[in-house]
Design a protein around this motif. Structure first.
Motif, PDB file in Angstrom:
ATOM      1  N   PHE A  97      27.690 -16.509  31.894  1.00 50.14           N
ATOM      2  CA  PHE A  97      28.625 -17.632  31.933  1.00 50.14           C
ATOM      3  C   PHE A  97      29.704 -17.417  33.001  1.00 50.14           C
ATOM      4  O   PHE A  97      30.103 -18.363  33.684  1.00 50.14           O
ATOM      5  N   ALA A  98      30.182 -16.195  33.134  1.00 42.91           N
ATOM      6  CA  ALA A  98      31.210 -15.918  34.145  1.00 42.91           C
ATOM      7  C   ALA A  98      30.681 -16.164  35.559  1.00 42.91           C
ATOM      8  O   ALA A  98      31.356 -16.778  36.387  1.00 42.91           O
ATOM      9  N   PHE A  99      29.465 -15.711  35.829  1.00 45.45           N
ATOM     10  CA  PHE A  99      28.884 -15.929  37.161  1.00 45.45           C
ATOM     11  C   PHE A  99      28.544 -17.402  37.396  1.00 45.45           C
ATOM     12  O   PHE A  99      28.611 -17.878  38.524  1.00 45.45           O
ATOM     13  N   ALA A 100      28.196 -18.127  36.336  1.00 42.65           N
ATOM     14  CA  ALA A 100      28.012 -19.581  36.483  1.00 42.65           C
ATOM     15  C   ALA A 100      29.330 -20.208  36.936  1.00 42.65           C
ATOM     16  O   ALA A 100      29.342 -21.113  37.782  1.00 42.65           O
ATOM     17  N   GLY A 101      30.443 -19.727  36.403  1.00 43.19           N
ATOM     18  CA  GLY A 101      31.754 -20.205  36.844  1.00 43.19           C
ATOM     19  C   GLY A 101      32.032 -19.862  38.296  1.00 43.19           C
ATOM     20  O   GLY A 101      32.600 -20.672  39.039  1.00 43.19           O
ATOM     21  N   VAL A 102      31.621 -18.684  38.713  1.00 40.74           N
ATOM     22  CA  VAL A 102      31.821 -18.283  40.115  1.00 40.74           C
ATOM     23  C   VAL A 102      31.107 -19.243  41.066  1.00 40.74           C
ATOM     24  O   VAL A 102      31.627 -19.589  42.117  1.00 40.74           O
ATOM     25  N   THR A 103      29.918 -19.702  40.681  1.00 43.10           N
ATOM     26  CA  THR A 103      29.199 -20.637  41.555  1.00 43.10           C
ATOM     27  C   THR A 103      29.988 -21.929  41.741  1.00 43.10           C
ATOM     28  O   THR A 103      29.930 -22.536  42.812  1.00 43.10           O
ATOM     29  N   GLN A 104      30.738 -22.341  40.732  1.00 49.55           N
ATOM     30  CA  GLN A 104      31.533 -23.572  40.857  1.00 49.55           C
ATOM     31  C   GLN A 104      32.768 -23.359  41.721  1.00 49.55           C
ATOM     32  O   GLN A 104      33.191 -24.267  42.425  1.00 49.55           O
ATOM     33  N   VAL A 105      33.342 -22.173  41.669  1.00 53.66           N
ATOM     34  CA  VAL A 105      34.462 -21.870  42.556  1.00 53.66           C
ATOM     35  C   VAL A 105      33.979 -21.873  44.005  1.00 53.66           C
ATOM     36  O   VAL A 105      34.634 -22.423  44.891  1.00 53.66           O
ATOM     37  N   THR A 106      32.815 -21.286  44.231  1.00 54.80           N
ATOM     38  CA  THR A 106      32.224 -21.288  45.570  1.00 54.80           C
ATOM     39  C   THR A 106      31.970 -22.713  46.046  1.00 54.80           C
ATOM     40  O   THR A 106      32.268 -23.060  47.190  1.00 54.80           O
ATOM     41  N   LEU A 107      31.445 -23.545  45.167  1.00 53.64           N
ATOM     42  CA  LEU A 107      31.193 -24.948  45.501  1.00 53.64           C
ATOM     43  C   LEU A 107      32.498 -25.663  45.838  1.00 53.64           C
ATOM     44  O   LEU A 107      32.592 -26.360  46.850  1.00 53.64           O
ATOM     45  N   ALA A 108      33.510 -25.474  45.012  1.00 54.52           N
ATOM     46  CA  ALA A 108      34.799 -26.133  45.240  1.00 54.52           C
ATOM     47  C   ALA A 108      35.443 -25.663  46.537  1.00 54.52           C
ATOM     48  O   ALA A 108      35.991 -26.475  47.294  1.00 54.52           O
ATOM     49  N   ALA A 124      34.432 -24.032  35.867  1.00 50.50           N
ATOM     50  CA  ALA A 124      34.661 -22.588  35.983  1.00 50.50           C
ATOM     51  C   ALA A 124      35.782 -22.164  35.050  1.00 50.50           C
ATOM     52  O   ALA A 124      35.652 -21.183  34.313  1.00 50.50           O
ATOM     53  N   ALA A 125      36.865 -22.909  35.083  1.00 51.50           N
ATOM     54  CA  ALA A 125      38.002 -22.571  34.214  1.00 51.50           C
ATOM     55  C   ALA A 125      37.603 -22.641  32.737  1.00 51.50           C
ATOM     56  O   ALA A 125      37.955 -21.747  31.952  1.00 51.50           O
ATOM     57  N   LEU A 126      36.847 -23.660  32.369  1.00 50.47           N
ATOM     58  CA  LEU A 126      36.441 -23.805  30.967  1.00 50.47           C
ATOM     59  C   LEU A 126      35.429 -22.740  30.549  1.00 50.47           C
ATOM     60  O   LEU A 126      35.497 -22.211  29.433  1.00 50.47           O
ATOM     61  N   LEU A 127      34.500 -22.406  31.439  1.00 46.86           N
ATOM     62  CA  LEU A 127      33.546 -21.339  31.132  1.00 46.86           C
ATOM     63  C   LEU A 127      34.276 -20.015  30.945  1.00 46.86           C
ATOM     64  O   LEU A 127      34.008 -19.274  29.992  1.00 46.86           O
ATOM     65  N   TRP A 128      35.203 -19.715  31.855  1.00 54.24           N
ATOM     66  CA  TRP A 128      35.936 -18.453  31.756  1.00 54.24           C
ATOM     67  C   TRP A 128      36.820 -18.417  30.516  1.00 54.24           C
ATOM     68  O   TRP A 128      36.963 -17.376  29.888  1.00 54.24           O
ATOM     69  N   LEU A 129      37.407 -19.542  30.166  1.00 62.33           N
ATOM     70  CA  LEU A 129      38.217 -19.607  28.956  1.00 62.33           C
ATOM     71  C   LEU A 129      37.351 -19.346  27.722  1.00 62.33           C
ATOM     72  O   LEU A 129      37.742 -18.590  26.822  1.00 62.33           O
ATOM     73  N   ALA A 130      36.164 -19.942  27.677  1.00 61.38           N
ATOM     74  CA  ALA A 130      35.255 -19.726  26.544  1.00 61.38           C
ATOM     75  C   ALA A 130      34.801 -18.263  26.485  1.00 61.38           C
ATOM     76  O   ALA A 130      34.744 -17.672  25.395  1.00 61.38           O
ATOM     77  N   VAL A 131      34.511 -17.671  27.624  1.00 64.24           N
ATOM     78  CA  VAL A 131      34.121 -16.254  27.660  1.00 64.24           C
ATOM     79  C   VAL A 131      35.266 -15.391  27.140  1.00 64.24           C
ATOM     80  O   VAL A 131      35.062 -14.488  26.325  1.00 64.24           O
ATOM     81  N   TRP A 132      36.471 -15.688  27.595  1.00 59.03           N
ATOM     82  CA  TRP A 132      37.626 -14.912  27.150  1.00 59.03           C
ATOM     83  C   TRP A 132      37.825 -15.064  25.646  1.00 59.03           C
ATOM     84  O   TRP A 132      38.071 -14.092  24.940  1.00 59.03           O
ATOM     85  N   TRP A 133      37.696 -16.278  25.149  1.00 58.17           N
ATOM     86  CA  TRP A 133      37.960 -16.545  23.736  1.00 58.17           C
ATOM     87  C   TRP A 133      36.875 -15.965  22.821  1.00 58.17           C
ATOM     88  O   TRP A 133      37.167 -15.353  21.805  1.00 58.17           O
ATOM     89  N   TYR A 134      35.619 -16.165  23.189  1.00 57.86           N
ATOM     90  CA  TYR A 134      34.526 -15.796  22.286  1.00 57.86           C
ATOM     91  C   TYR A 134      33.896 -14.438  22.575  1.00 57.86           C
ATOM     92  O   TYR A 134      33.409 -13.781  21.666  1.00 57.86           O
ATOM     93  N   ASP A 135      33.834 -14.017  23.821  1.00 56.92           N
ATOM     94  CA  ASP A 135      33.079 -12.817  24.151  1.00 56.92           C
ATOM     95  C   ASP A 135      33.934 -11.612  24.536  1.00 56.92           C
ATOM     96  O   ASP A 135      33.487 -10.482  24.404  1.00 56.92           O
ATOM     97  N   TRP A 136      35.135 -11.829  25.030  1.00 60.93           N
ATOM     98  CA  TRP A 136      35.954 -10.708  25.468  1.00 60.93           C
ATOM     99  C   TRP A 136      36.273  -9.728  24.330  1.00 60.93           C
ATOM    100  O   TRP A 136      36.217  -8.514  24.553  1.00 60.93           O
ATOM    101  N   PRO A 137      36.593 -10.175  23.112  1.00 59.83           N
ATOM    102  CA  PRO A 137      36.863  -9.190  22.049  1.00 59.83           C
ATOM    103  C   PRO A 137      35.695  -8.222  21.819  1.00 59.83           C
ATOM    104  O   PRO A 137      35.910  -7.021  21.654  1.00 59.83           O
ATOM    105  N   ALA A 138      34.476  -8.720  21.839  1.00 58.20           N
ATOM    106  CA  ALA A 138      33.307  -7.842  21.652  1.00 58.20           C
ATOM    107  C   ALA A 138      33.144  -6.891  22.827  1.00 58.20           C
ATOM    108  O   ALA A 138      32.808  -5.711  22.646  1.00 58.20           O
ATOM    109  N   ILE A 139      33.386  -7.375  24.023  1.00 53.60           N
ATOM    110  CA  ILE A 139      33.284  -6.519  25.210  1.00 53.60           C
ATOM    111  C   ILE A 139      34.354  -5.438  25.157  1.00 53.60           C
ATOM    112  O   ILE A 139      34.090  -4.265  25.422  1.00 53.60           O
ATOM    113  N   ARG A 140      35.573  -5.814  24.789  1.00 51.90           N
ATOM    114  CA  ARG A 140      36.675  -4.854  24.710  1.00 51.90           C
ATOM    115  C   ARG A 140      36.377  -3.777  23.662  1.00 51.90           C
ATOM    116  O   ARG A 140      36.615  -2.607  23.893  1.00 51.90           O
TER     117      ARG A 140
END
Length: 148
Positions: A97-108, A124-140
């Motif tokens: 999901f994070a890299f999918a967001g990167v592709t949109q930053v590149t496009l923009a 990109a902002a929404l994907l990164w926000l969702a990653v931070w909210w849902y997946d970052w705690p498990a990664i940390r």
């Protein structure tokens, strides 16, 4: 509804949100995961047609969009695999999901380099926000276990 089902719902709902909004001299185009929606004239170009028919002689920054869609679909499959089969690595899902967001930053950025054109990578902002909210705690948690 438990957290994992909400997580899937949030990631799936991002399919309906414009990933980038492009304003080219007053003509607005919404870049969705499923296609490009133009308003002058009203036209929808699906991502499959774009990737297979319209890619000849296009700037390279536009080719990142179908790649991002592929990463996004793989991320959805990963979340679904976690729900259905209890087989998911949240680091892989978050990365997709994070890299999918990167592709949109590149496009923009690619669009914004053109005179009279601006682009905002909303998705990109929404994907990164969702990653931070849902997946970052498990990664940390994983990172803190590996440091011990």
């Amino acid at each position: 509804m438990d957290r994992e089902h909400r997580r899937l719902l949030v990631y799936a709902a991002l399919f309906l949100v414009p990933w980038s909004v492009v304003n080219a001299r007053g003509v607005v185009t919404f870049v969705f995961p499923f296609g490009l929606l133009n308003f002058a004239p009203l036209e929808l170009t699906d991502v499959v047609s774009f990737a297979t028919v319209y890619t000849e002689r296009l700037p390279e920054f536009l080719l990142g969009w179908p790649v991002g869609v592929g990463l996004y679909v793989a991320g959805l499959a990963s979340v679904l695999s976690g729900l259905l089969f209890d087989r998911e690595d949240p680091r892989v899902t978050a990365g997709l999901f994070a890299f999918a967001g990167v592709t949109q930053v590149t496009l923009a950025l690619g669009f914004s380099r053109r005179v009279g054109t601006t682009a905002v990578p909303v998705g990109a902002a929404l994907l990164w926000l969702a990653v931070w909210w849902y997946d970052w705690p498990a990664i940390r948690r994983t990172l803190s276990v590996e440091e011990s």
